[in-house]
Design a protein around this motif. Sequence first.
Motif, PDB file in Angstrom:
ATOM      1  N   ILE A 102       0.910  -0.996  -0.074  1.00  0.00           N
ATOM      2  CA  ILE A 102      -0.079  -0.048   0.047  1.00  0.00           C
ATOM      3  C   ILE A 102       0.844   1.137  -0.134  1.00  0.00           C
ATOM      4  CG2 ILE A 102      -1.660   1.384   1.300  1.00  0.00           C
ATOM      5  CD1 ILE A 102      -2.403  -1.247   2.767  1.00  0.00           C
ATOM      6  N   PRO A 103       0.470   2.031  -0.799  1.00  0.00           N
ATOM      7  CA  PRO A 103       1.422   3.338  -0.898  1.00  0.00           C
ATOM      8  C   PRO A 103       1.279   4.334   0.459  1.00  0.00           C
ATOM      9  CG  PRO A 103      -0.105   3.529  -2.448  1.00  0.00           C
ATOM     10  CD  PRO A 103      -0.041   2.171  -2.090  1.00  0.00           C
ATOM     11  N   VAL A 104       2.318   5.187   0.843  1.00  0.00           N
ATOM     12  CA  VAL A 104       2.027   5.915   1.837  1.00  0.00           C
ATOM     13  C   VAL A 104       0.592   6.819   1.750  1.00  0.00           C
ATOM     14  CG1 VAL A 104       2.992   7.808   3.239  1.00  0.00           C
ATOM     15  CG2 VAL A 104       4.466   6.051   2.375  1.00  0.00           C
ATOM     16  N   ILE A 105      -0.182   6.914   2.869  1.00  0.00           N
ATOM     17  CA  ILE A 105      -1.329   7.768   3.043  1.00  0.00           C
ATOM     18  C   ILE A 105      -1.421   8.328   4.104  1.00  0.00           C
ATOM     19  CG2 ILE A 105      -2.663   6.235   1.238  1.00  0.00           C
ATOM     20  CD1 ILE A 105      -4.132   4.500   3.618  1.00  0.00           C
ATOM     21  N   THR A 106      -0.371   8.518   4.694  1.00  0.00           N
ATOM     22  CA  THR A 106      -0.295   9.600   5.990  1.00  0.00           C
ATOM     23  C   THR A 106      -0.693  10.915   5.854  1.00  0.00           C
ATOM     24  OG1 THR A 106       1.732   8.052   6.957  1.00  0.00           O
ATOM     25  CG2 THR A 106       1.277  10.185   7.977  1.00  0.00           C
ATOM     26  N   PRO A 107      -1.688  11.491   6.649  1.00  0.00           N
ATOM     27  CA  PRO A 107      -2.279  12.674   6.307  1.00  0.00           C
ATOM     28  C   PRO A 107      -1.371  13.860   6.824  1.00  0.00           C
ATOM     29  CG  PRO A 107      -3.389  11.801   8.121  1.00  0.00           C
ATOM     30  CD  PRO A 107      -2.829  10.736   7.463  1.00  0.00           C
ATOM     31  N   THR A 108      -1.341  15.128   6.270  1.00  0.00           N
ATOM     32  CA  THR A 108      -0.556  16.016   6.859  1.00  0.00           C
ATOM     33  C   THR A 108      -1.190  16.788   7.988  1.00  0.00           C
ATOM     34  OG1 THR A 108      -1.629  17.600   5.344  1.00  0.00           O
ATOM     35  CG2 THR A 108       0.773  16.534   4.870  1.00  0.00           C
ATOM     36  N   GLY A 109      -0.415  17.489   8.882  1.00  0.00           N
ATOM     37  CA  GLY A 109      -1.193  18.195   9.967  1.00  0.00           C
ATOM     38  C   GLY A 109      -1.021  17.502  11.169  1.00  0.00           C
ATOM     39  N   GLN A 110      -1.623  18.071  12.558  1.00  0.00           N
ATOM     40  CA  GLN A 110      -1.476  17.344  13.645  1.00  0.00           C
ATOM     41  C   GLN A 110      -1.928  15.881  13.931  1.00  0.00           C
ATOM     42  OE1 GLN A 110      -2.654  20.644  16.247  1.00  0.00           O
ATOM     43  NE2 GLN A 110      -0.526  20.840  16.983  1.00  0.00           N
ATOM     44  N   ASN A 111      -3.339  15.893  13.466  1.00  0.00           N
ATOM     45  CA  ASN A 111      -4.074  14.644  14.017  1.00  0.00           C
ATOM     46  C   ASN A 111      -3.655  13.935  12.557  1.00  0.00           C
ATOM     47  OD1 ASN A 111      -5.491  12.861  14.643  1.00  0.00           O
ATOM     48  ND2 ASN A 111      -7.776  13.783  14.285  1.00  0.00           N
ATOM     49  N   LYS A 112      -2.984  12.600  13.012  1.00  0.00           N
ATOM     50  CA  LYS A 112      -2.784  11.543  12.026  1.00  0.00           C
ATOM     51  C   LYS A 112      -3.915  10.473  11.881  1.00  0.00           C
ATOM     52  CE  LYS A 112       1.311  13.540  11.128  1.00  0.00           C
ATOM     53  NZ  LYS A 112       1.358  14.504  10.031  1.00  0.00           N
ATOM     54  N   ALA A 113      -4.743  10.532  12.616  1.00  0.00           N
ATOM     55  CA  ALA A 113      -5.994   9.529  12.661  1.00  0.00           C
ATOM     56  C   ALA A 113      -6.314   9.473  11.434  1.00  0.00           C
ATOM     57  CB  ALA A 113      -6.931   9.919  13.726  1.00  0.00           C
ATOM     58  N   LEU A 114      -6.506   8.183  10.853  1.00  0.00           N
ATOM     59  CA  LEU A 114      -6.938   7.680   9.553  1.00  0.00           C
ATOM     60  C   LEU A 114      -8.139   6.880   9.650  1.00  0.00           C
ATOM     61  CD1 LEU A 114      -3.805   6.845   7.428  1.00  0.00           C
ATOM     62  CD2 LEU A 114      -5.381   8.774   7.058  1.00  0.00           C
ATOM     63  N   GLU A 115      -9.268   7.154   8.856  1.00  0.00           N
ATOM     64  CA  GLU A 115     -10.320   6.158   8.605  1.00  0.00           C
ATOM     65  C   GLU A 115     -10.801   6.492   7.130  1.00  0.00           C
ATOM     66  OE1 GLU A 115     -13.960   7.628  10.629  1.00  0.00           O
ATOM     67  OE2 GLU A 115     -14.800   5.651  10.522  1.00  0.00           O
ATOM     68  N   GLY A 116     -10.844   5.087   6.744  1.00  0.00           N
ATOM     69  CA  GLY A 116     -11.102   5.109   4.956  1.00  0.00           C
ATOM     70  C   GLY A 116     -11.348   3.860   4.487  1.00  0.00           C
ATOM     71  N   GLU A 117     -11.031   3.805   3.134  1.00  0.00           N
ATOM     72  CA  GLU A 117     -11.151   2.651   2.376  1.00  0.00           C
ATOM     73  C   GLU A 117     -10.158   2.191   1.486  1.00  0.00           C
ATOM     74  OE1 GLU A 117     -14.763   2.908  -0.042  1.00  0.00           O
ATOM     75  OE2 GLU A 117     -15.872   2.966   1.771  1.00  0.00           O
ATOM     76  N   ILE A 118      -9.528   0.956   1.361  1.00  0.00           N
ATOM     77  CA  ILE A 118      -8.425   0.653   0.601  1.00  0.00           C
ATOM     78  C   ILE A 118      -9.161  -0.375  -0.483  1.00  0.00           C
ATOM     79  CG2 ILE A 118      -6.393  -0.605   0.420  1.00  0.00           C
ATOM     80  CD1 ILE A 118      -5.675   0.355   3.266  1.00  0.00           C
ATOM     81  N   ALA A 119      -8.863  -0.083  -1.756  1.00  0.00           N
ATOM     82  CA  ALA A 119      -9.426  -0.922  -2.665  1.00  0.00           C
ATOM     83  C   ALA A 119      -8.265  -1.354  -3.474  1.00  0.00           C
ATOM     84  CB  ALA A 119     -10.168  -0.214  -3.441  1.00  0.00           C
ATOM     85  N   ARG A 120      -8.159  -2.625  -4.013  1.00  0.00           N
ATOM     86  CA  ARG A 120      -7.272  -3.419  -4.537  1.00  0.00           C
ATOM     87  C   ARG A 120      -7.867  -4.066  -5.948  1.00  0.00           C
ATOM     88  NH1 ARG A 120      -3.765  -4.299  -7.739  1.00  0.00           N
ATOM     89  NH2 ARG A 120      -2.120  -5.832  -7.730  1.00  0.00           N
ATOM     90  N   ARG A 121      -7.503  -3.431  -7.095  1.00  0.00           N
ATOM     91  CA  ARG A 121      -8.020  -3.849  -8.329  1.00  0.00           C
ATOM     92  C   ARG A 121      -7.237  -5.041  -8.798  1.00  0.00           C
ATOM     93  NH1 ARG A 121     -11.340  -2.109 -12.248  1.00  0.00           N
ATOM     94  NH2 ARG A 121     -11.800  -0.535 -11.046  1.00  0.00           N
ATOM     95  N   PHE A 122      -7.795  -6.542  -9.233  1.00  0.00           N
ATOM     96  CA  PHE A 122      -7.029  -7.375 -10.122  1.00  0.00           C
ATOM     97  C   PHE A 122      -7.373  -7.208 -11.305  1.00  0.00           C
ATOM     98  CE2 PHE A 122      -7.454  -8.292  -5.527  1.00  0.00           C
ATOM     99  CZ  PHE A 122      -6.132  -9.110  -5.097  1.00  0.00           C
ATOM    100  N   GLU A 123      -6.414  -7.278 -12.199  1.00  0.00           N
ATOM    101  CA  GLU A 123      -6.951  -6.966 -13.632  1.00  0.00           C
ATOM    102  C   GLU A 123      -6.514  -8.431 -14.500  1.00  0.00           C
ATOM    103  OE1 GLU A 123      -4.535  -3.892 -15.017  1.00  0.00           O
ATOM    104  OE2 GLU A 123      -5.767  -2.367 -13.624  1.00  0.00           O
ATOM    105  N   THR A 124      -7.206  -8.281 -15.661  1.00  0.00           N
ATOM    106  CA  THR A 124      -6.917  -9.617 -16.470  1.00  0.00           C
ATOM    107  C   THR A 124      -5.627  -9.781 -17.048  1.00  0.00           C
ATOM    108  OG1 THR A 124      -9.323  -9.384 -17.318  1.00  0.00           O
ATOM    109  CG2 THR A 124      -7.699 -10.788 -18.478  1.00  0.00           C
TER     110      THR A 124
END
Length: 172
Positions: A102-124
């Motif tokens: 997974i590439p880096v998705i660390t937010p900028t700013g003081q609060n580093k808490a993350l909540e979200g989605e990670i999607a992985r595509r598998f291609e033909t």
Amino acid sequence: MKRVSKYGWFVAVVGTLGLTSCLKTEEFPPQPSIAFKSFEQFADSAVITLSFTDGDGDIGLGQDQTDAPYDTSSYYYYNYYLEYFLKETGTWVLKDTIGHRIPVITPTGQNKALEGEIARRFETVQIPGFESPWYSNLTDADEGDTVRFDCLIIDRALNVSNKVSSGNIVLE
């Protein structure tokens, strides 16, 4: 383990309430936590989506992060693991364990808490003169087979998330 192209990733970080000062700051434990959200199958690909939280926001690895403990011979080189199971005569058989970064998705700013989605595509896989479904990348699955995917993620502090399962998926 199979290595997958960096172009197979797309990461959607949504609902990052901690990034705005006008909203209540979300607090999560520093260990990542994931939940299986969806599996979508298309004619030429499929997408597995997980929701996640991480209290200190240290999800993801940079392409240049290949020194210990993230070196290529280490379990921690990958930070997303997917186990692929095929149901054979009523029994789940582990067919493959596939690691991704997974590439880096660390937010900028003081609060580093993350909540979200990670999607992985598998291609033909593109083979001249032969159209193979997305799951031919994995092994042995055919239309109508029942499969399952178990996933976990690891943050940069080497905290391992819970393992989640997709449940039964009948391939189309």
